[in-house]
Write an enzyme that holds these catalytic residues in place. Structure first.
Site, PDB file in Angstrom:
ATOM      1  N   HIS A 246       0.835  -1.210   0.000  1.00  0.00           N
ATOM      2  CA  HIS A 246       0.000   0.000   0.000  1.00  0.00           C
ATOM      3  C   HIS A 246       0.871   1.263   0.000  1.00  0.00           C
ATOM      4  O   HIS A 246       0.646   2.189  -0.784  1.00  0.00           O
ATOM      5  CB  HIS A 246      -0.911  -0.006   1.230  1.00  0.00           C
ATOM      6  CG  HIS A 246      -1.878   1.133   1.286  1.00  0.00           C
ATOM      7  ND1 HIS A 246      -3.225   0.993   1.044  1.00  0.00           N
ATOM      8  CD2 HIS A 246      -1.691   2.454   1.530  1.00  0.00           C
ATOM      9  CE1 HIS A 246      -3.815   2.170   1.144  1.00  0.00           C
ATOM     10  NE2 HIS A 246      -2.907   3.075   1.448  1.00  0.00           N
ATOM     11  N   GLU A 250       1.516   3.814  -3.410  1.00  0.00           N
ATOM     12  CA  GLU A 250       1.190   5.240  -3.330  1.00  0.00           C
ATOM     13  C   GLU A 250       2.399   6.096  -3.715  1.00  0.00           C
ATOM     14  O   GLU A 250       2.279   7.052  -4.478  1.00  0.00           O
ATOM     15  CB  GLU A 250       0.728   5.584  -1.912  1.00  0.00           C
ATOM     16  CG  GLU A 250       0.312   7.026  -1.720  1.00  0.00           C
ATOM     17  CD  GLU A 250      -0.853   7.443  -2.613  1.00  0.00           C
ATOM     18  OE1 GLU A 250      -0.887   8.616  -3.026  1.00  0.00           O
ATOM     19  OE2 GLU A 250      -1.716   6.594  -2.914  1.00  0.00           O
ATOM     20  N   LYS A 253       3.042   5.815  -7.517  1.00  0.00           N
ATOM     21  CA  LYS A 253       2.054   6.585  -8.291  1.00  0.00           C
ATOM     22  C   LYS A 253       2.444   8.060  -8.327  1.00  0.00           C
ATOM     23  O   LYS A 253       2.442   8.696  -9.385  1.00  0.00           O
ATOM     24  CB  LYS A 253       0.661   6.464  -7.658  1.00  0.00           C
ATOM     25  CG  LYS A 253      -0.122   5.229  -8.043  1.00  0.00           C
ATOM     26  CD  LYS A 253      -1.605   5.368  -7.682  1.00  0.00           C
ATOM     27  CE  LYS A 253      -1.817   5.673  -6.233  1.00  0.00           C
ATOM     28  NZ  LYS A 253      -3.235   5.838  -5.883  1.00  0.00           N
ATOM     29  N   ASN A 254       2.770   8.595  -7.143  1.00  0.00           N
ATOM     30  CA  ASN A 254       3.135  10.014  -7.056  1.00  0.00           C
ATOM     31  C   ASN A 254       4.420  10.298  -7.835  1.00  0.00           C
ATOM     32  O   ASN A 254       4.524  11.304  -8.554  1.00  0.00           O
ATOM     33  CB  ASN A 254       3.330  10.427  -5.596  1.00  0.00           C
ATOM     34  CG  ASN A 254       2.029  10.384  -4.806  1.00  0.00           C
ATOM     35  OD1 ASN A 254       0.946  10.349  -5.388  1.00  0.00           O
ATOM     36  ND2 ASN A 254       2.126  10.375  -3.495  1.00  0.00           N
TER      37      ASN A 254
END
Length: 408
Positions: A246, A250, A253-254
């Site tokens: 998780h 994240e 992605k950023n």
């Protein structure tokens, strides 16, 4: 018969505040990763787990339910927050039904597993529903710094409590439902005693890469390095792979979005570099991108639940990445890191790029749950008032020094 059930249900509802008051007087009992592991692998006893959870879950639920009522009335009365509160009340009532049941009865143990699965499923949409409540509140009422601080303080504790409750439920249901995970046969519940960090990095990267290719039709590559100060083998730790995934997903992605948007006119997209290092106390993962960075003053806002500017997705919409649109990815990823005494930090250089570092405990004995407790200290945090700053606040207009000229 229906009328009798109606009367009994209302009587049970009327007793909820009394139960919350009772159980919130107890502090939650934090468990270490080693305790989770030992219990699941060596001493796995469904009866012991049942007796512990029927007491511990009401304590954790009640502690955080007391804090919901300390939020501004205008937020608590939004339809979404009311819905979340209703879920918590219902789940508490369902667990309390097992307080007086016989732990030696196998039927009772089976019903408890079923009840936990129902509760877990009921709470699946807690994060986006609570986020929707914040949006409903922001649309109607003006913002002020103190209220925002209170909401930030509460949501960090609320979501951390949720992570811990789901951890307890997952451990019990996965260990005692009578089946093994065919994909990960060696896991103890949701914990992998030999979580291969590099593999989770690769999995999260490739999932983010698929999204990036879908949106931008291109994506950066990955350069992964490992530094194991204990031995020459690939790094593994006792951890929950889904939590680590998780966080990394994240961050990737950023990093990918920033990299692609910064270098969209270039033929060469710089890779994302990941360094995994295992020391005596810490296991650290650094994710480095050349995506242009973020101004220093905006770093803390990236972890704020009140600053999201993206359009909110519809709850239950499965076509988007998880939590996209609420701006909750980073703050909740940091909570996953902090849950077992780690952290997640961002170090950015505007105009160049960002380093995101996940810090986790190297030893399972040091990885102990970080749990919110309702007490006078917590209460004090909700009663913070706006006070005058004890540092000078610089004016946006430059000072006109000509006013201070001394006549010659």
């Amino acid at each position: 018969m229906t009328f009798i059930r109606f009367i009994m249900k209302n009587a049970a509802l009327a007793s909820v505040p009394k139960h919350i008051e009772h159980f919130s007087k107890f502090s939650p009992s934090p468990l270490s990763m080693k305790q989770f592991l030992d219990f699941g692998s060596i001493n796995a006893c469904e009866k012991t787990s049942f007796v512990f959870l029927r007491q511990e879950l009401p304590v954790r639920l009640s502690n955080i339910m007391k804090e919901i009522n300390l939020l501004p009335d205008k937020l608590v009365t939004t339809p979404s927050v009311q819905m979340v509160q209703g879920w918590y009340i219902q789940s508490l009532m369902e667990i309390l039904e097992f307080l007086d049941k016989n732990p030696d009865d196998h039927k009772v143990l089976g019903e408890f597993v079923d009840a936990l699965v129902t509760i877990r499923n009921r709470h699946n949409d807690v994060v986006p529903t609570m986020a929707q409540g914040i949006i409903e509140y922001k649309e109607v009422f003006p913002q002020d710094l103190v209220t925002n601080q209170n909401i930030q303080y509460f949501l960090d504790r609320f979501y951390m409590s949720r992570i811990s409750i789901r951890m307890l439920i997952n451990q019990h249901t996965l260990i005692f439902d009578g089946t093994t995970n065919p994909v990960h046969p060696n896991t103890i519940g949701s914990i992998d005693p030999h979580c291969q960090v590099g593999d989770v990095v690769q999995d999260a990267f490739h999932s983010a890469k698929m999204l990036c290719d879908q949106y931008y039709l291109c994506s950066p590559d990955l350069i992964l390095q490992e530094k194991n100060n204990k031995k020459s083998h690939p790094i593994d730790i006792v951890y929950v792979p889904s939590h680590l995934y998780h966080m990394l997903f994240e961050l990737f992605k950023n990093a990918m979005r920033a990299t692609i948007e910064t270098h969209e006119s270039s033929n060469n997209i710089p890779p994302i570099q990941v360094m995994v290092s295992l020391g005596g106390e810490d296991m650290s993962i650094k994710v480095s991108d050349k995506g242009g960075g973020v101004p220093f003053r905006r770093i803390e806002n990236l972890f704020s639940y009140m600053y999201s500017t993206a359009p909110a997705p519809q709850i239950g919409e499965h076509t988007r990445p998880p939590l996209a649109g609420f701006g909750y990815g980073l703050p909740i990823s940091r909570l996953y890191a902090k849950y077992f005494q780690g952290d997640l930090q961002l170090y950015s250089m505007e105009g160049y790029g960002t380093d995101a570092v996940i810090y986790l405990k190297a030893l399972s004995t040091d990885s102990i749950e970080r749990l919110p407790v309702y007490n006078k200290t917590a209460l004090k945090n909700y009663k913070v008032s706006q006070e005058a700053d004890d540092w000078c606040i610089p004016s946006k207009e430059p000072l006109d020094l000509s006013n201070y000229k001394v006549a010659k």
